[in-house]
Design a protein around this motif. Structure first.
Motif, PDB file in Angstrom:
ATOM      1  N   PHE A  76     -20.694  -5.341 -14.362  1.00  0.00           N
ATOM      2  CA  PHE A  76     -19.496  -4.889 -13.838  1.00  0.00           C
ATOM      3  C   PHE A  76     -19.223  -3.446 -14.500  1.00  0.00           C
ATOM      4  N   LEU A  77     -19.117  -3.652 -15.877  1.00  0.00           N
ATOM      5  CA  LEU A  77     -18.657  -2.427 -16.813  1.00  0.00           C
ATOM      6  C   LEU A  77     -19.740  -1.383 -16.686  1.00  0.00           C
ATOM      7  N   GLU A  78     -20.945  -1.695 -16.831  1.00  0.00           N
ATOM      8  CA  GLU A  78     -22.111  -0.503 -16.794  1.00  0.00           C
ATOM      9  C   GLU A  78     -22.225  -0.331 -15.381  1.00  0.00           C
ATOM     10  N   SER A  79     -21.738  -0.882 -14.356  1.00  0.00           N
ATOM     11  CA  SER A  79     -22.203  -0.244 -13.036  1.00  0.00           C
ATOM     12  C   SER A  79     -20.981   0.777 -12.558  1.00  0.00           C
ATOM     13  N   ILE A 101      -9.486  -5.212  -9.396  1.00  0.00           N
ATOM     14  CA  ILE A 101      -9.186  -3.936  -8.808  1.00  0.00           C
ATOM     15  C   ILE A 101      -9.971  -3.373  -8.177  1.00  0.00           C
ATOM     16  N   GLU A 102     -11.263  -3.249  -8.692  1.00  0.00           N
ATOM     17  CA  GLU A 102     -12.636  -2.661  -7.940  1.00  0.00           C
ATOM     18  C   GLU A 102     -12.694  -3.286  -6.525  1.00  0.00           C
ATOM     19  N   LEU A 108      -6.191  -0.031  -2.395  1.00  0.00           N
ATOM     20  CA  LEU A 108      -5.359   0.468  -3.453  1.00  0.00           C
ATOM     21  C   LEU A 108      -5.234   1.828  -3.447  1.00  0.00           C
ATOM     22  N   LYS A 109      -6.358   2.766  -2.997  1.00  0.00           N
ATOM     23  CA  LYS A 109      -6.318   3.994  -3.002  1.00  0.00           C
ATOM     24  C   LYS A 109      -5.617   4.482  -1.677  1.00  0.00           C
ATOM     25  N   SER A 110      -5.549   3.754  -0.665  1.00  0.00           N
ATOM     26  CA  SER A 110      -4.851   4.305   0.492  1.00  0.00           C
ATOM     27  C   SER A 110      -3.073   4.095   0.416  1.00  0.00           C
ATOM     28  N   LYS A 111      -2.790   3.309  -0.531  1.00  0.00           N
ATOM     29  CA  LYS A 111      -1.346   3.268  -0.868  1.00  0.00           C
ATOM     30  C   LYS A 111      -0.913   3.869  -2.044  1.00  0.00           C
ATOM     31  N   PRO A 112      -0.417   4.944  -2.084  1.00  0.00           N
ATOM     32  CA  PRO A 112       0.102   5.693  -3.380  1.00  0.00           C
ATOM     33  C   PRO A 112       1.016   5.040  -4.073  1.00  0.00           C
ATOM     34  N   THR A 113       0.948   4.630  -5.478  1.00  0.00           N
ATOM     35  CA  THR A 113       1.964   4.064  -6.266  1.00  0.00           C
ATOM     36  C   THR A 113       2.101   5.043  -7.652  1.00  0.00           C
ATOM     37  N   ARG A 136      -6.373   1.927 -19.406  1.00  0.00           N
ATOM     38  CA  ARG A 136      -5.907   2.849 -18.277  1.00  0.00           C
ATOM     39  C   ARG A 136      -7.278   3.835 -17.604  1.00  0.00           C
ATOM     40  N   ASN A 137      -7.969   4.425 -18.672  1.00  0.00           N
ATOM     41  CA  ASN A 137      -8.755   5.207 -18.266  1.00  0.00           C
ATOM     42  C   ASN A 137      -9.761   4.497 -17.319  1.00  0.00           C
ATOM     43  N   ALA A 138     -10.351   3.092 -17.686  1.00  0.00           N
ATOM     44  CA  ALA A 138     -11.095   2.402 -16.982  1.00  0.00           C
ATOM     45  C   ALA A 138     -10.509   2.140 -15.431  1.00  0.00           C
TER      46      ALA A 138
END
Length: 315
Positions: A76-79, A101-102, A108-113, A136-138
């Motif tokens: 997952f991380l490498e992908s 999250i992925e 998630l991207k369709s709903k600003p937070t 956070r960067n991940a």
């Protein structure tokens, strides 16, 4: 116990599984110590105790407890273009959360937070992501963003949840309560978020707002209470006072020395440098107790509706 294991320890365990040994400096981790001293499935190399080797039962244990999780997490991380090496400080549970999250990326991207609400939703603590830069960067990489939409810094902005003819105005240190509009409706108040330390916007409050009672809701730590004092001084210039909302019982006190929190009491100053005249006796007792025990109370833990009703009914 293994929920606290980080990628460094997990990678070392995988090396022990495949290579029968590791030179990684992981002996100080409580879980590794447990595997060495209690379960006895790891051992130290006799001629070099800095090297950890596998012992009887380790392979079966690793295959049962970690192998599938590690393989999936590494893939997952490498992908997602995230380094899967020993320098990574993610815990296994954090990687699992990143995977969740992925899986929900489109929704998630369709709903600003904002970062507080997102952090609270996925990591159960509103400030969890603020001081965990790598994590956070991940999250940003997975969501293809550079920051959460509602965290964009703009000059002199104010987020507001309006009510017609509100009974009071509540100024909030954090945004979370403004994302719960039913609070304003159920208590008939107007909610303002002025950007934490960005209190200059209060200079431009319309005169028609000033007759309303003003309350401040904040973290009960040094930073939050210092902001309250600055707001109080600023409003005094316009002959306006503001009331500090007292946390509802039971108080959910937390140590100030936790990973996501960076506001600490100044133990070398009386009342940590706060001005005694800005607080009533009840507030002073709580502040003194928090300072003595080096604890704080997080704004997001408040039952704001109960607090507001108590204040408004007691006027």
């Amino acid at each position: 116990m293994n929920k606290k294991i980080t990628w460094k320890e997990l990678k070392a365990l995988d090396d022990i599984y495949h290579l029968k040994k590791t030179k990684a400096v992981i002996q100080g981790h409580p879980y590794i110590s447990y595997l060495l001293n209690d379960k006895g499935i790891l051992d130290l190399k006799r001629d070099n105790i800095k090297v950890i080797i596998s012992a009887k039962g380790f392979e079966e244990f690793y295959e049962r407890e970690f192998k599938m999780q590690y393989d999936e997490a590494k893939f997952f991380l490498e992908s997602n273009g995230i380094e899967a090496n020993a320098k990574n400080s993610f815990t296994l549970e954090e990687v699992k959360t990143l995977m969740l999250i992925e899986e929900n990326k489109a929704e998630l991207k369709s709903k600003p937070t904002n970062i507080e609400d997102f952090s609270n939703e996925f990591f159960d603590i509103s400030k969890y992501l603020k001081n965990k830069i790598g994590l956070r960067n991940a999250v940003f990489k997975i969501l293809d963003i550079t920051q959460f939409p509602l965290d964009k810094k703009e000059n002199q902005w104010r987020i507001v949840v309006d009510r017609q003819n509100p009974d009071a105005v509540i100024i909030c240190e954090n945004k979370s309560f403004l994302k719960q509009p039913w609070i304003a409706k159920n208590t008939n108040v107007k909610l303002w978020y002025v950007g934490g330390n960005n209190i200059k916007v209060l200079d431009d409050i319309d005169e028609f707002e000033l007759p309303k009672p003003f309350y401040y809701c904040c973290d009960w730590d040094l930073a939050g209470l210092e902001i309250y004092e600055r707001i109080k001084r600023k409003l005094k210039l316009r002959n306006k006072d503001i009331i500090l909302l007292y946390p509802n019982l039971p108080h959910k006190k937390i140590s100030t020395y936790i990973a996501y929190h960076d506001s600490h009491w100044n133990l070398n100053k009386k009342l940590s440098g706060l001005q005694i005249e800005n607080f009533n006796k009840k507030e002073l007792l709580l502040i003194q107790d928090l300072i003595k025990n080096e604890q704080w109370i997080e704004e997001e833990s408040f039952d704001l509706i109960t607090m507001l009703r108590s204040q408004l009914e007691g006027r």
